[in-house]
Design an enzyme around this catalytic site. Structure first.
Site, PDB file in Angstrom:
ATOM      1  N   PRO A  92       0.792  -1.226   0.000  1.00 55.09           N
ATOM      2  CA  PRO A  92       0.000   0.000   0.000  1.00 55.09           C
ATOM      3  C   PRO A  92       0.825   1.277   0.000  1.00 55.09           C
ATOM      4  O   PRO A  92       1.876   1.359   0.631  1.00 55.09           O
ATOM      5  CB  PRO A  92      -0.844  -0.104   1.273  1.00 55.09           C
ATOM      6  CG  PRO A  92      -0.161  -1.105   2.127  1.00 55.09           C
ATOM      7  CD  PRO A  92       0.553  -2.035   1.203  1.00 55.09           C
ATOM      8  N   ASN A  93       0.308   2.229  -0.730  1.00 54.22           N
ATOM      9  CA  ASN A  93       0.811   3.599  -0.824  1.00 54.22           C
ATOM     10  C   ASN A  93       2.092   3.751  -1.634  1.00 54.22           C
ATOM     11  O   ASN A  93       2.531   4.875  -1.866  1.00 54.22           O
ATOM     12  CB  ASN A  93       0.981   4.225   0.564  1.00 54.22           C
ATOM     13  CG  ASN A  93      -0.338   4.320   1.285  1.00 54.22           C
ATOM     14  OD1 ASN A  93      -1.316   4.803   0.728  1.00 54.22           O
ATOM     15  ND2 ASN A  93      -0.391   3.827   2.511  1.00 54.22           N
TER      16      ASN A  93
ATOM     17  N   TYR B  39      10.626   9.329   1.441  1.00 52.35           N
ATOM     18  CA  TYR B  39      10.635   8.397   0.319  1.00 52.35           C
ATOM     19  C   TYR B  39      11.207   8.974  -0.974  1.00 52.35           C
ATOM     20  O   TYR B  39      11.354   8.252  -1.958  1.00 52.35           O
ATOM     21  CB  TYR B  39       9.208   7.886   0.060  1.00 52.35           C
ATOM     22  CG  TYR B  39       8.631   7.171   1.260  1.00 52.35           C
ATOM     23  CD1 TYR B  39       9.089   5.905   1.623  1.00 52.35           C
ATOM     24  CD2 TYR B  39       7.664   7.773   2.053  1.00 52.35           C
ATOM     25  CE1 TYR B  39       8.581   5.258   2.731  1.00 52.35           C
ATOM     26  CE2 TYR B  39       7.149   7.127   3.162  1.00 52.35           C
ATOM     27  CZ  TYR B  39       7.610   5.877   3.499  1.00 52.35           C
ATOM     28  OH  TYR B  39       7.111   5.235   4.601  1.00 52.35           O
TER      29      TYR B  39
ATOM     30  N   ASN C 204       8.115  -5.533  -0.934  1.00 53.28           N
ATOM     31  CA  ASN C 204       8.029  -4.380  -0.042  1.00 53.28           C
ATOM     32  C   ASN C 204       6.571  -4.347   0.412  1.00 53.28           C
ATOM     33  O   ASN C 204       5.728  -3.768  -0.270  1.00 53.28           O
ATOM     34  CB  ASN C 204       8.414  -3.085  -0.751  1.00 53.28           C
ATOM     35  CG  ASN C 204       8.386  -1.893   0.185  1.00 53.28           C
ATOM     36  OD1 ASN C 204       7.798  -1.950   1.261  1.00 53.28           O
ATOM     37  ND2 ASN C 204       9.004  -0.808  -0.230  1.00 53.28           N
TER      38      ASN C 204
ATOM     39  N   HIS D 101      12.740  -2.300   1.903  1.00 54.74           N
ATOM     40  CA  HIS D 101      12.090  -1.051   2.317  1.00 54.74           C
ATOM     41  C   HIS D 101      12.937   0.109   1.820  1.00 54.74           C
ATOM     42  O   HIS D 101      14.162   0.090   1.953  1.00 54.74           O
ATOM     43  CB  HIS D 101      11.947  -0.978   3.835  1.00 54.74           C
ATOM     44  CG  HIS D 101      11.085  -2.071   4.371  1.00 54.74           C
ATOM     45  ND1 HIS D 101       9.715  -2.032   4.276  1.00 54.74           N
ATOM     46  CD2 HIS D 101      11.412  -3.243   4.966  1.00 54.74           C
ATOM     47  CE1 HIS D 101       9.228  -3.145   4.804  1.00 54.74           C
ATOM     48  NE2 HIS D 101      10.231  -3.896   5.213  1.00 54.74           N
ATOM     49  N   LEU D 102      12.290   1.116   1.254  1.00 53.93           N
ATOM     50  CA  LEU D 102      12.999   2.278   0.741  1.00 53.93           C
ATOM     51  C   LEU D 102      13.690   3.056   1.859  1.00 53.93           C
ATOM     52  O   LEU D 102      14.811   3.521   1.700  1.00 53.93           O
ATOM     53  CB  LEU D 102      12.020   3.201   0.009  1.00 53.93           C
ATOM     54  CG  LEU D 102      11.374   2.609  -1.244  1.00 53.93           C
ATOM     55  CD1 LEU D 102      10.193   3.460  -1.687  1.00 53.93           C
ATOM     56  CD2 LEU D 102      12.396   2.476  -2.354  1.00 53.93           C
ATOM     57  N   SER D 103      13.002   3.211   2.980  1.00 53.51           N
ATOM     58  CA  SER D 103      13.539   3.980   4.104  1.00 53.51           C
ATOM     59  C   SER D 103      14.212   3.052   5.115  1.00 53.51           C
ATOM     60  O   SER D 103      14.052   1.832   5.052  1.00 53.51           O
ATOM     61  CB  SER D 103      12.420   4.776   4.793  1.00 53.51           C
ATOM     62  OG  SER D 103      11.537   3.885   5.456  1.00 53.51           O
TER      63      SER D 103
ATOM     64  N   ASP E  66       2.368 -15.917   6.314  1.00 50.55           N
ATOM     65  CA  ASP E  66       1.950 -17.304   6.108  1.00 50.55           C
ATOM     66  C   ASP E  66       1.978 -17.691   4.631  1.00 50.55           C
ATOM     67  O   ASP E  66       2.344 -18.818   4.291  1.00 50.55           O
ATOM     68  CB  ASP E  66       0.550 -17.529   6.682  1.00 50.55           C
ATOM     69  CG  ASP E  66       0.541 -17.601   8.207  1.00 50.55           C
ATOM     70  OD1 ASP E  66       1.634 -17.694   8.814  1.00 50.55           O
ATOM     71  OD2 ASP E  66      -0.566 -17.543   8.785  1.00 50.55           O
TER      72      ASP E  66
ATOM     73  N   ARG F 173       3.895  11.148  -1.596  1.00 42.09           N
ATOM     74  CA  ARG F 173       3.790  10.821  -0.183  1.00 42.09           C
ATOM     75  C   ARG F 173       5.125  11.051   0.530  1.00 42.09           C
ATOM     76  O   ARG F 173       6.123  10.436   0.192  1.00 42.09           O
ATOM     77  CB  ARG F 173       3.380   9.366  -0.023  1.00 42.09           C
ATOM     78  CG  ARG F 173       3.313   8.928   1.409  1.00 42.09           C
ATOM     79  CD  ARG F 173       3.018   7.442   1.521  1.00 42.09           C
ATOM     80  NE  ARG F 173       3.076   7.041   2.909  1.00 42.09           N
ATOM     81  CZ  ARG F 173       3.658   5.941   3.328  1.00 42.09           C
ATOM     82  NH1 ARG F 173       4.192   5.101   2.466  1.00 42.09           N
ATOM     83  NH2 ARG F 173       3.684   5.653   4.609  1.00 42.09           N
TER      84      ARG F 173
ATOM     85  N   ARG G  44      12.902   4.680  12.422  1.00 37.80           N
ATOM     86  CA  ARG G  44      11.598   5.343  12.370  1.00 37.80           C
ATOM     87  C   ARG G  44      10.759   4.996  13.603  1.00 37.80           C
ATOM     88  O   ARG G  44      11.286   4.559  14.614  1.00 37.80           O
ATOM     89  CB  ARG G  44      10.903   4.988  11.063  1.00 37.80           C
ATOM     90  CG  ARG G  44      11.723   5.548   9.876  1.00 37.80           C
ATOM     91  CD  ARG G  44      11.057   5.430   8.565  1.00 37.80           C
ATOM     92  NE  ARG G  44       9.803   6.153   8.548  1.00 37.80           N
ATOM     93  CZ  ARG G  44       8.840   5.913   7.662  1.00 37.80           C
ATOM     94  NH1 ARG G  44       9.004   4.982   6.738  1.00 37.80           N
ATOM     95  NH2 ARG G  44       7.727   6.606   7.691  1.00 37.80           N
TER      96      ARG G  44
ATOM     97  N   ARG H 139       7.160   0.531  13.609  1.00 40.66           N
ATOM     98  CA  ARG H 139       7.819   0.047  12.391  1.00 40.66           C
ATOM     99  C   ARG H 139       8.966  -0.917  12.695  1.00 40.66           C
ATOM    100  O   ARG H 139       9.578  -1.466  11.771  1.00 40.66           O
ATOM    101  CB  ARG H 139       8.318   1.218  11.555  1.00 40.66           C
ATOM    102  CG  ARG H 139       7.193   2.057  10.984  1.00 40.66           C
ATOM    103  CD  ARG H 139       7.693   3.057   9.959  1.00 40.66           C
ATOM    104  NE  ARG H 139       6.732   4.098   9.710  1.00 40.66           N
ATOM    105  CZ  ARG H 139       5.724   4.001   8.851  1.00 40.66           C
ATOM    106  NH1 ARG H 139       5.566   2.898   8.156  1.00 40.66           N
ATOM    107  NH2 ARG H 139       4.884   5.004   8.689  1.00 40.66           N
TER     108      ARG H 139
ATOM    109  N   ALA I 149       3.157  -0.883   4.752  1.00 40.70           N
ATOM    110  CA  ALA I 149       2.545  -0.918   6.092  1.00 40.70           C
ATOM    111  C   ALA I 149       2.165  -2.328   6.532  1.00 40.70           C
ATOM    112  O   ALA I 149       2.138  -2.615   7.734  1.00 40.70           O
ATOM    113  CB  ALA I 149       1.323  -0.016   6.127  1.00 40.70           C
TER     114      ALA I 149
ATOM    115  N   GLU J 283      12.922  -9.155   1.611  1.00 43.00           N
ATOM    116  CA  GLU J 283      12.151  -8.011   2.092  1.00 43.00           C
ATOM    117  C   GLU J 283      12.928  -6.737   1.788  1.00 43.00           C
ATOM    118  O   GLU J 283      14.124  -6.654   2.061  1.00 43.00           O
ATOM    119  CB  GLU J 283      11.954  -8.153   3.600  1.00 43.00           C
ATOM    120  CG  GLU J 283      11.353  -6.963   4.286  1.00 43.00           C
ATOM    121  CD  GLU J 283      11.371  -7.077   5.805  1.00 43.00           C
ATOM    122  OE1 GLU J 283      10.618  -6.336   6.443  1.00 43.00           O
ATOM    123  OE2 GLU J 283      12.154  -7.888   6.359  1.00 43.00           O
TER     124      GLU J 283
END
Length: 142
Positions: free
Chosen positions: A9-10, A22, A73, A99-101, A86, A17, A106, A110, A76, A97
């Site tokens: 999401p997002n 980001y 990614n 993540h950009l940040s 699962d 955003r 944070r 998170r 959230a 996995e």
């Protein structure tokens, strides 16, 4: 090698955003970046983004027997989705996995990553380059 690149999401709002976190590059820029990395490394890929948890679960399940690796990614959903965890465990496809940040720097909430429990590797805080690193990790290790 065939890789599934999943975005939660997002991420479709990249460039709009919270650009201070980001960046100003768009989701289309991310698609172009992934395409370039995969073409340069002779990797087939499919890239998918959704704001819906169930659609991510469906895509992971559909990857079984089709893809050699997954870059995800979960955004959230990283911090909330046992269903995604699962699904990754169920298909047994090596998953990285991304993540950009730097999520470790944070908010407290998170710091929880359900997906990390099934991930072969985790890459955070490298922006788009983290996706490239994840793709190359899968190429070298699968």
């Amino acid at each position: 090698m065939k890789i599934l690149v999943l975005n939660g999401p997002n991420l479709n709002m990249l460039g709009i955003r919270e650009p201070e976190i980001y960046g100003r590059q768009t989701y289309r820029d991310l698609e172009e970046y992934v395409d370039n990395v995969c073409r340069e490394n002779d990797i087939e890929y499919e890239m998918f983004q959704t704001n819906r948890e169930g659609e991510l679960v469906d895509k992971i399940q559909q990857a079984y027997g089709v893809f050699d690796g997954i870059v995800i990614n979960p955004a959230a959903y990283t911090h909330t989705s046992i269903a995604i965890l699962d699904a990754v465990k169920a298909v047994g496809i090596p998953t990285v996995e991304v993540h950009l940040s730097k999520v470790s720097e944070r908010e407290d909430f998170r710091q929880i990553s359900y997906i990390r429990l099934a991930a072969a590797a985790t890459i955070t805080g490298k922006g788009f380059e983290g996706y490239g690193e994840a793709i190359l990790w899968l190429k070298e290790n699968c």
